[in-house]
Write a protein that holds these residues in place. Structure first.
Motif, PDB file in Angstrom:
ATOM      1  N   GLY A 376       0.865  -1.222   0.138  1.00 54.61           N
ATOM      2  CA  GLY A 376       0.038   0.028  -0.057  1.00 54.61           C
ATOM      3  C   GLY A 376       0.850   1.300  -0.030  1.00 54.61           C
ATOM      4  N   VAL A 378       1.098   5.577   0.360  1.00 56.35           N
ATOM      5  CA  VAL A 378       0.412   6.631   1.130  1.00 56.35           C
ATOM      6  C   VAL A 378       1.294   7.940   0.742  1.00 56.35           C
ATOM      7  N   ASP A 392      -3.847   5.030   7.122  1.00 56.16           N
ATOM      8  CA  ASP A 392      -4.286   5.091   5.757  1.00 56.16           C
ATOM      9  C   ASP A 392      -3.157   4.031   4.862  1.00 56.16           C
ATOM     10  N   ALA A 396      -4.956   1.261   2.315  1.00 54.02           N
ATOM     11  CA  ALA A 396      -4.573   0.822   1.062  1.00 54.02           C
ATOM     12  C   ALA A 396      -4.069  -0.677   1.119  1.00 54.02           C
ATOM     13  N   SER A 411      -3.631   4.541  -1.611  1.00 49.64           N
ATOM     14  CA  SER A 411      -4.645   4.798  -0.255  1.00 49.64           C
ATOM     15  C   SER A 411      -5.769   5.726  -0.765  1.00 49.64           C
TER      16      SER A 411
END
Length: 417
Positions: A376, A378, A392, A396, A411
């Protein structure tokens, strides 16, 4: 602390004079015993033996001096020494004039008492000093104004692997085995700090390094000038050095343990949060990772192999992201802080490169080759708290897990497989 019994051995001296001495009050911590002796007697050896002679006929003065030793006292009461060989005069500590000795007996005896007390006090002071400095684990040394070592303690000898007789009277270069030209081209500062102390005329504290018998040692060193009794000129220095090598190593180890994950040596969760907090005034990129199917892998193959997988992931994170800000947040969750706010394309490309390299490494073991790492991404804005950034990243990562197979998700966007 001490108590001394002085033994006065008398021969050939008028009884009136001897009585004056016997009636003299001993100084504090001293008592007196008087003895007559014949030439056939062997006297005891030691500082407490005092021989008072008015008659040296038939006596072997060299033998007498040998009996009482160099610390005993040999005193001749005589008006003339013409009958004594010159070499025998050297054995006497004092010669008291025999004429009018009855009037001056108390004076001479009191001066003798004072001398014996000063010598005993000096011995006690020296004993205090030696016992104190040789008990210390710290190195202690005394130097003259030219930098020659006048005296050192046992810890100093251990550090340089030399005996005191090999150290005293020698300079810094000889003792530490460093040629002057090597010293001058190195970072050693011992000699220079001596000069600083002479200029400052007060105790100074330094951090120094020396190459000892135990290797390179880090020292915390106090250096103090020694002043002459009358002129207040500096006549030398005294140094006390504490070896803090291990202390620094322990401190470094403790610091490392408080910030690192023990299994992977990546940053731990708490320290990683501190990094995000310190950088929350700027935009940055946060990458989150987890290993797909890791729980089932652990159950099937056991924790030792699972730990091996975590260590492989950690190693590849360090290789792919050289920022030194990679962390294991717990379990199979990892994160990387990148101080720049990367573009979507750059961030995704770096994640994909890491995933491909990791897959290649895991494929070398048939048991690991099916494992994949989801990611993920961010883009953290200025002012974002660590908790919000991690949250966040987790959101994600959750969306990437739904895609699976080594997916990467931003995200704010849908996952890309």
């Amino acid at each position: 602390m001490y108590h001394v019994q002085l033994h006065f051995w008398v021969r050939g001296i008028d009884e009136k004079i001897v009585r004056i001495w016997q009636e003299a009050e001993p100084l504090e911590r001293f008592t007196h015993l008087f003895h007559n002796f014949s030439r056939s007697m062997r006297l005891p050896n030691g500082r407490n033996q005092i021989v008072l002679l008015g008659d040296v006929a038939t006596l072997q003065i060299p033998m007498l001096r040998q009996d009482i030793g160099t610390k005993g006292k040999l005193i001749l009461c005589a008006d003339s020494v013409q009958d004594l060989p010159g070499e025998e005069l050297a054995y006497f500590d004092a010669i008291w004039p025999r004429a009018h000795l009855e009037e001056t007996a108390a004076f001479h005896f009191h001066r003798l008492q004072q001398l014996l007390k000063e010598e005993k006090d000096a011995w006690l002071t020296q004993t205090y000093l030696e016992q104190t400095i040789n008990t210390l684990p710290d190195m202690v040394w005394y130097k003259d104004i030219k930098g020659l070592h006048l005296h050192v303690n046992d810890a100093f000898c251990t550090a340089v692997n030399k005996r005191k007789s090999d150290v005293e009277g020698k300079d810094h270069y000889y003792i530490w085995g460093i040629p002057r030209e090597v010293y001058e081209s190195s970072d050693y500062v011992c000699v220079e700090t001596e000069e600083d102390v002479l200029k400052a005329r007060k105790t100074c504290l330094y951090d120094e390094e020396v190459m000892s018998a135990q290797g390179l040692r880090k020292l915390k060193t106090y250096k103090t000038p020694i002043f002459d009794e009358d002129s207040q000129d500096i006549i030398g220095t005294v140094g006390i050095a504490r070896d803090i090598t291990r202390e620094k190593e322990y401190r470094s180890t403790i610091q490392r343990l408080t910030r690192e994950d023990q299994l992977t040596s990546l940053l731990n969760r708490e320290y990683f949060y501190d990094i995000l907090k310190k950088n929350n005034s700027q935009a940055y990129t946060l990458l989150s990772f987890d290993i797909e199917g890791f729980h089932g892998f652990n159950e099937r193959y056991g924790h030792p192999l699972g730990d091996a997988v975590l260590q492989i992931v950690a190693e590849e994170l360090r290789s792919a992201f050289t920022t030194n800000h990679a962390a294991r947040l717990g379990g199979d969750e990892f994160a990387v802080f990148l101080p720049d706010d990367l573009s979507d394309e750059t961030a995704e490309a770096s994640v994909k490169a890491f995933q491909e390299l990791l897959s290649f490494m895991l494929s070398m073991d048939d048991r690991m080759k099916h494992l994949r790492v989801n990611a993920g991404i961010v883009h953290a804005l200025p002012g974002m708290t660590p908790e919000q950034a991690i949250h966040d990243g987790g959101m994600a990562l959750d969306r990437a897990k739904k895609v699976g197979g080594g997916a990467c998700c931003f995200s704010r966007e849908t996952a890309t497989a």
